[in-house]
Design an enzyme around this catalytic site. Structure first.
Site, PDB file in Angstrom:
ATOM      1  CE  LYS A 225     -55.276  26.880   9.802  1.00 33.86           C
ATOM      2  NZ  LYS A 225     -54.475  25.973   8.952  1.00 33.86           N
ATOM      3  N   GLY A 277     -57.372  18.963  16.498  1.00 33.17           N
ATOM      4  CA  GLY A 277     -55.922  18.989  16.345  1.00 33.17           C
ATOM      5  C   GLY A 277     -55.256  18.588  17.644  1.00 33.17           C
ATOM      6  CB  SER A 278     -51.825  19.053  18.805  1.00 36.17           C
ATOM      7  OG  SER A 278     -51.711  20.448  18.632  1.00 36.17           O
ATOM      8  CB  THR A 279     -53.706  18.237  23.836  1.00 40.69           C
ATOM      9  OG1 THR A 279     -54.530  17.093  23.579  1.00 40.69           O
ATOM     10  CG2 THR A 279     -54.060  18.798  25.200  1.00 40.69           C
ATOM     11  CB  VAL A 281     -52.996  23.841  18.592  1.00 35.80           C
ATOM     12  CG1 VAL A 281     -53.816  24.924  17.911  1.00 35.80           C
ATOM     13  CG2 VAL A 281     -51.581  23.845  18.036  1.00 35.80           C
ATOM     14  N   GLY A 282     -55.024  23.193  21.098  1.00 34.92           N
ATOM     15  CA  GLY A 282     -56.328  23.338  21.757  1.00 34.92           C
ATOM     16  C   GLY A 282     -56.211  24.219  23.001  1.00 34.92           C
ATOM     17  CD  GLU A 299     -61.417  14.793  17.656  1.00 33.46           C
ATOM     18  OE1 GLU A 299     -60.406  14.403  18.279  1.00 33.46           O
ATOM     19  OE2 GLU A 299     -61.592  14.599  16.460  1.00 33.46           O
ATOM     20  CB  CYS A 333     -57.563  12.072  17.265  1.00 34.38           C
ATOM     21  SG  CYS A 333     -59.130  11.831  16.435  1.00 34.38           S
ATOM     22  CD  GLU A 430     -52.352  12.352  19.598  1.00 33.63           C
ATOM     23  OE1 GLU A 430     -52.065  13.547  19.745  1.00 33.63           O
ATOM     24  OE2 GLU A 430     -53.473  11.958  19.218  1.00 33.63           O
TER      25      GLU A 430
HETATM   26  P1  NDP Z   1     -51.957  21.200  15.125  1.00 27.15           P
HETATM   27  O1  NDP Z   1     -52.794  21.057  16.311  1.00 27.15           O
HETATM   28  O2  NDP Z   1     -50.836  22.173  15.143  1.00 27.15           O
HETATM   29  O3  NDP Z   1     -52.856  21.585  13.850  1.00 27.15           O
HETATM   30  C1  NDP Z   1     -54.240  21.494  13.748  1.00 27.15           C
HETATM   31  C2  NDP Z   1     -54.796  22.716  13.020  1.00 27.15           C
HETATM   32  O4  NDP Z   1     -54.640  23.889  13.825  1.00 27.15           O
HETATM   33  C3  NDP Z   1     -54.089  23.035  11.719  1.00 27.15           C
HETATM   34  O5  NDP Z   1     -55.009  23.563  10.804  1.00 27.15           O
HETATM   35  C4  NDP Z   1     -53.103  24.097  12.152  1.00 27.15           C
HETATM   36  O6  NDP Z   1     -52.652  24.872  11.090  1.00 27.15           O
HETATM   37  C5  NDP Z   1     -53.923  24.896  13.111  1.00 27.15           C
HETATM   38  N1  NDP Z   1     -53.180  25.690  14.087  1.00 27.15           N
HETATM   39  C6  NDP Z   1     -51.891  25.547  14.483  1.00 27.15           C
HETATM   40  N2  NDP Z   1     -51.589  26.476  15.404  1.00 27.15           N
HETATM   41  C7  NDP Z   1     -52.700  27.224  15.607  1.00 27.15           C
HETATM   42  C8  NDP Z   1     -53.026  28.326  16.444  1.00 27.15           C
HETATM   43  N3  NDP Z   1     -52.146  28.839  17.288  1.00 27.15           N
HETATM   44  N4  NDP Z   1     -54.265  28.838  16.399  1.00 27.15           N
HETATM   45  C9  NDP Z   1     -55.182  28.313  15.566  1.00 27.15           C
HETATM   46  N5  NDP Z   1     -54.929  27.289  14.744  1.00 27.15           N
HETATM   47  C10 NDP Z   1     -53.709  26.730  14.763  1.00 27.15           C
HETATM   48  O7  NDP Z   1     -51.407  19.802  14.710  1.00 27.15           O
HETATM   49  P2  NDP Z   1     -50.071  19.534  13.901  1.00 27.15           P
HETATM   50  O8  NDP Z   1     -50.425  19.481  12.510  1.00 27.15           O
HETATM   51  O9  NDP Z   1     -48.954  20.449  14.230  1.00 27.15           O
HETATM   52  O10 NDP Z   1     -49.693  18.108  14.490  1.00 27.15           O
HETATM   53  C11 NDP Z   1     -48.931  18.023  15.686  1.00 27.15           C
HETATM   54  C12 NDP Z   1     -49.398  16.880  16.531  1.00 27.15           C
HETATM   55  O11 NDP Z   1     -50.754  17.091  16.885  1.00 27.15           O
HETATM   56  C13 NDP Z   1     -49.398  15.534  15.838  1.00 27.15           C
HETATM   57  O12 NDP Z   1     -48.186  14.904  15.888  1.00 27.15           O
HETATM   58  C14 NDP Z   1     -50.426  14.811  16.614  1.00 27.15           C
HETATM   59  O13 NDP Z   1     -49.842  14.299  17.769  1.00 27.15           O
HETATM   60  C15 NDP Z   1     -51.417  15.876  16.977  1.00 27.15           C
HETATM   61  N6  NDP Z   1     -52.583  15.917  16.095  1.00 27.15           N
HETATM   62  C16 NDP Z   1     -53.748  15.446  16.563  1.00 27.15           C
HETATM   63  C17 NDP Z   1     -54.845  15.425  15.745  1.00 27.15           C
HETATM   64  C18 NDP Z   1     -56.144  14.918  16.224  1.00 27.15           C
HETATM   65  O14 NDP Z   1     -57.031  14.661  15.415  1.00 27.15           O
HETATM   66  N7  NDP Z   1     -56.362  14.795  17.512  1.00 27.15           N
HETATM   67  C19 NDP Z   1     -54.790  15.856  14.363  1.00 27.15           C
HETATM   68  C20 NDP Z   1     -53.519  16.397  13.973  1.00 27.15           C
HETATM   69  C21 NDP Z   1     -52.478  16.394  14.815  1.00 27.15           C
HETATM   70  P3  NDP Z   1     -51.403  24.349  10.197  1.00 27.15           P
HETATM   71  O15 NDP Z   1     -51.408  22.862  10.169  1.00 27.15           O
HETATM   72  O16 NDP Z   1     -51.726  24.870   8.886  1.00 27.15           O
HETATM   73  O17 NDP Z   1     -50.196  24.887  10.832  1.00 27.15           O
END
Ligand code: NDP
Length: 834
Positions: A225, A277-279, A281-282, A299, A333, A430
């Protein structure tokens, strides 16, 4: 100094943009072109626009509307809903993309499941051919991928063209190689099955490659996704899969937002989730998968230090800062978002940085001569603006260049926040934008303390002309990657991933392959009874016949205590527990530990961190010594175990194998080497296996001595300090063992034993923020609670699901799997050359 801020706050926090997609994204009104004479007289850059004609033609060919890619076909969303994707550099709609529902997730997972047997049966060489074809096609369509990435994400074309897409191709080439070598190099491992992958918007195609390449190489099929802001390159990739004739269902691309991601995480046929993605959501995903047996790699975020020592080449440092925090608008990140500079050169560096910032160019991502592009979405821009305001409210001094940002896109200027205290929000959180904090230190020790003063641990960058200093500092930083005199360097041959709340698991290198496989024995043992037997199943035998050899004296009462910080300690609340022998008669008592005892044990383990800093040779010597002292007391241990298990032969075997296992890990202590990765840069890339830190271990009931030794010895061998909860049913095997420890020079606190009821001890151990990793081999019903609690500080957890491990088997209960679980891989990049 200027206090100019970025362009407008637009629609505020509303994540989903409801804009209707119009025909096509024509370029914004072209700026008046300067004449050559004007350019020569000002030495200004002229515009160098990359055309988006081909990208627009590709979007038009799809009527700017994309479905899911399932089973090799475009499949309309079952709910009939689509969402818009926008060009953040020009605020123009690009296309509409299908919104995935749980039904769509089910379809995609079913397609991946159906494709699995064929993909696996194809073998390593067959899969290598497909991965090779993907790499070749990425190169053939290189420019289209780069342009689509830039218009969808807002990143400068210079970066998508010269960094992202070449790295994507490199990733597929490299993993074509791993597919080819799997039968040889990974012969004890098999694929996991259907894998769910969720990626963010900051490196849409690169993150796709990091996820898809190793998964396919190791024989899995997958559902990926993309992030809702940046789905387009993944959809072009789907098309590419069709072009090269990849078997249908091997790769499925499912669009949607967080809810689609959550449905993928929850699907029972998904055997692993790989997430970037974000901590926040992790953590949600860790909780959602707790107890399910799904493998997980995360990650997550970072707040990486950029450390400048006084002997560093400051001009190189300035270019390093540009790459560290202004690359990809700081939406990285591992961005070097905290400059830590030695006091003596701080002013000089700040002056040079400001001069450089004045000359940075921000603007249309498709302009080849800009340094900084657009922020991905309004909500992200708002977050940056809000956090910078919070920083200045908390006392930071803000500096931004004097020029203004363009007003037709989502732009934010490069920013330095100085006069920042280490505990302030902007030094801890962050920001995910082109904003860096600036702090000073006096000594290397202080620099290391400041660098580690974060809950994250993704990366660090160390700048010094003194390599001895840099290589002394690098292992002391708690981060998965350390760049010496360079920054943000990546390659498929080197693993990347975090410590602490930056997540766990590695992507890239051989270390990354293990995220997509399981030990072969697990598959072969399929159908064996579940992991840990209930206490009633364990070694119960008929009561022994009373012997008629006259009146018997009562045995001398033995008091077993807890073992904490190298001392026998009474349990905090003064209770003990009766421990029965195999016949049910009382064999002895052990202390009933409580949460205070666990906390004391964790503190003692932290105090023993010198264990990791000592030499591997010393750890080997002590493990040999433990083996020697256990062998010396062999008959005594056999006797006690025989009473516990009701089986003298089993007891004899248990002791003999425990001695052997101690020998095994004494042998491994100075042989579990790292590697020097063959990255294509002029760099020595050292992959070091590092102790994780303080480990909690919960032992199974079965094999009270052998399982205890099999778990504790690899952890100690690799330099961890340990808090162990021994077999609840037969804890006396472990408490007898501390007498062996006392005669074996094990430093105080390296191994701590807390006996008692699991349900009273495990919650404290698994939720303790100062425990870095937890191994749980208790009853399988307990895994869910353990994995849930581990989400608190995102500690690594190793819980066994499925077939029971045979603790007497060398293949299943000793060796590299245990060593790998006891260590992090840290990659240290050291460039060379003049
Ligand atoms: P998220 O962690 O929300 O998004 C990362 C991915 O996870 C996207 O595909 C998102 O979908 C998906 N997602 C969101 N919620 C869920 C869930 N409950 N279960 C499964 N998958 C989910 O990052 P954001 O885009 O909201 O960014 C927010 C903050 O996160 C940023 O400001 C930054 O600080 C951090 N971030 C860190 C990253 C890294 O590489 N470490 C990368 C991106 C963000 P969708 O985007 O379609 O909602």
């Amino acid at each position: 100094m200027s206090e100019q801020t970025a362009e407008p706050k637009d629609e505020g926090k509303k994540k989903r943009k409801k804009k209707k997609v119009k025909a096509k994204g024509s370029p914004a009104a072209a700026p008046a072109r300067p004449t050559v004479v004007e350019i020569f007289s000002t030495m200004e850059y002229g515009p160098a626009p990359e055309t988006d004609r081909v990208a627009n033609a590709w979007l038009d060919a799809h009527n700017r509307k994309f479905d899911h890619f399932i089973g090799g076909e475009w499949v309309a969303p079952s709910g009939g809903k689509y969402f818009p994707s926008e060009n953040p550099g020009r605020r123009e709609p690009l296309a509409e993309v299908a919104e995935g529902s749980p039904e769509d997730v089910a379809k995609a997972v079913a397609a991946a499941k159906a494709a699995l047997p064929g993909w696996r049966a194809l073998g390593g060489h067959g899969r290598a051919r497909y991965l090779y074809a993907i790499a070749r096609h990425i190169q053939k369509h290189h420019r289209l991928f780069a342009v689509v990435e830039s218009i969808d994400n807002g990143k400068p074309i210079r970066e998508s063209r010269d960094i992202d897409v070449p790295l994507v191709a490199r990733h597929f080439y490299h993993h074509a190689g791993w597919a080819q070598l799997m039968d040889d190099e990974m012969r004890d491992y098999v694929p996991l099955g259907v894998v769910g992958q969720i990626i963010p918007w900051n490196f849409p195609l690169l993150m796709l490659a990091w996820k898809i390449a190793p998964a396919l190489a190791m024989g899995n099929t997958l559902v990926l996704k993309p992030a809702e802001y940046t789905p387009l390159t993944a959809l072009r990739f789907a098309e590419l899969c069709k072009e090269i004739g990849l078997p249908p269902g091997v790769v499925n691309i499912l669009n949607g937002d967080g809810r689609t991601g959550a449905a993928l995480v929850d699907h029972p046929d998904v055997k692993k989730i790989a997430f970037t993605g974000s901590t926040g959501v992790g953590r949600i995903i860790r909780k959602a998968t707790a107890g399910s047996g799904k493998k997980l790699s995360l990650e997550l975020g970072g707040k990486s230090p950029f450390m400048v020592f006084e002997d560093a080449d400051l001009d190189s440092v300035v270019e390093g800062v540009v790459d560290a925090i202004w690359f990809n608008q700081g939406q990285v990140c591992c961005a070097g978002s905290r400059i830590l500079v030695q006091e003596s050169v701080a002013d000089a560096l700040l002056t040079k940085l400001r001069a450089r910032m004045e000359r940075l160019r921000i603007g249309d991502p498709l302009d080849k001569a800009i340094d900084i592009g657009a922020i991905v979405a309004p909500v992200q821009l708002d977050q940056i603006v809000d956090l910078v305001k919070l920083g200045t409210d908390e006392g930071a001094t803000l500096w931004q260049p004097s020029w203004s940002c363009p007003t037709n896109g989502l732009f934010y200027p490069p920013t330095i926040l100085s006069d920042v205290s280490p505990a302030s929000t902007v030094a801890q959180v962050e920001i995910f934008g082109p904003v860096v904090t600036f702090m000073t230190f006096r000594t290397p020790k202080e620099a290391i303390a400041l660098a580690n003063n974060t809950r994250y641990g993704l990366a660090a960058s160390v700048w010094s002309e003194n390599l001895n200093l840099a290589l002394d500092v690098a292992p002391k930083i708690k981060a998965g990657t350390v760049w010496v005199n360079c920054t943000n360097v990546f390659d498929a041959a080197a693993g990347f991933g975090g410590y602490r709340e930056s997540g766990y698991g590695r992507e890239g290198g051989k270390e990354g392959l293990y995220e997509y496989v399981k030990p072969r024995w697990k598959e072969e043992a399929h159908g064996r009874p579940e992991l840990t037997p209930t206490p009633s199943e364990v070694g119960l035998a008929a009561p022994a016949e009373p012997e008629d050899d006259g009146p018997r004296l009562p045995p001398i009462d033995r008091t077993t205590k807890l073992y904490i910080g190298g001392k026998q300690r009474r349990p905090d609340w003064g209770y003990c527990i009766d421990i029965p022998d195999a016949s049910g008669a009382t064999l002895g008592q052990v202390g009933r530990g409580n949460r205070k005892d666990i906390r004391d044990a964790v503190e003692a383990a932290h105090a023993a961190r010198g264990w990791a800093a000592g030499t591997a040779h010393l750890r080997a010597q002590i493990l040999y010594y433990l083996a020697e002292n256990l062998a010396e007391r062999q008959s005594e241990f056999e006797g006690r175990l025989s009473l516990m298990l009701g089986n003298p032969q089993a007891a004899e075997r248990e002791v003999a194998l425990s001695v052997k296992r101690l020998f095994t890990y004494a042998a491994w202590a100075d042989k579990y080497d790292g590697a020097v990765h063959a990255t294509p840069l002029r760099s020595v890339t050292i992959a070091m296996n590092e102790a994780i830190g303080v480990m909690g271990i919960v032992c199974p009931n079965r094999h009270p001595l052998l399982a205890f030794v099999s778990l504790v010895a690899p952890a100690l061998s690799t330099g961890n300090s340990v808090v162990v909860i021994p077999s609840e049913r037969h804890p006396l095997a472990a408490t007898d063992f501390y007498q062996v420890m006392e005669t074996s020079d094990l430093p105080p606190g390296a191994l701590n034993i807390v006996t008692g009821h699991r349900e009273e001890l495990v919650p404290t151990l698994s939720s303790h923020d100062d425990v870095d990793q937890l191994w749980y081999f208790g009853p399988s019903e307990g895994t869910e609670a353990v994995e849930l609690a581990s989400a608190g500080n995102m500690k690594r957890s190793w819980c066994e699901h499925g077939a029971a491990r045979d603790w007497t088997s060398e293949r299943e209960a000793a060796g590299r799997e245990f060593l790998r679980q006891s260590t992090h891989v840290k990659n240290i990049w050291v460039p060379y050359g003049e």
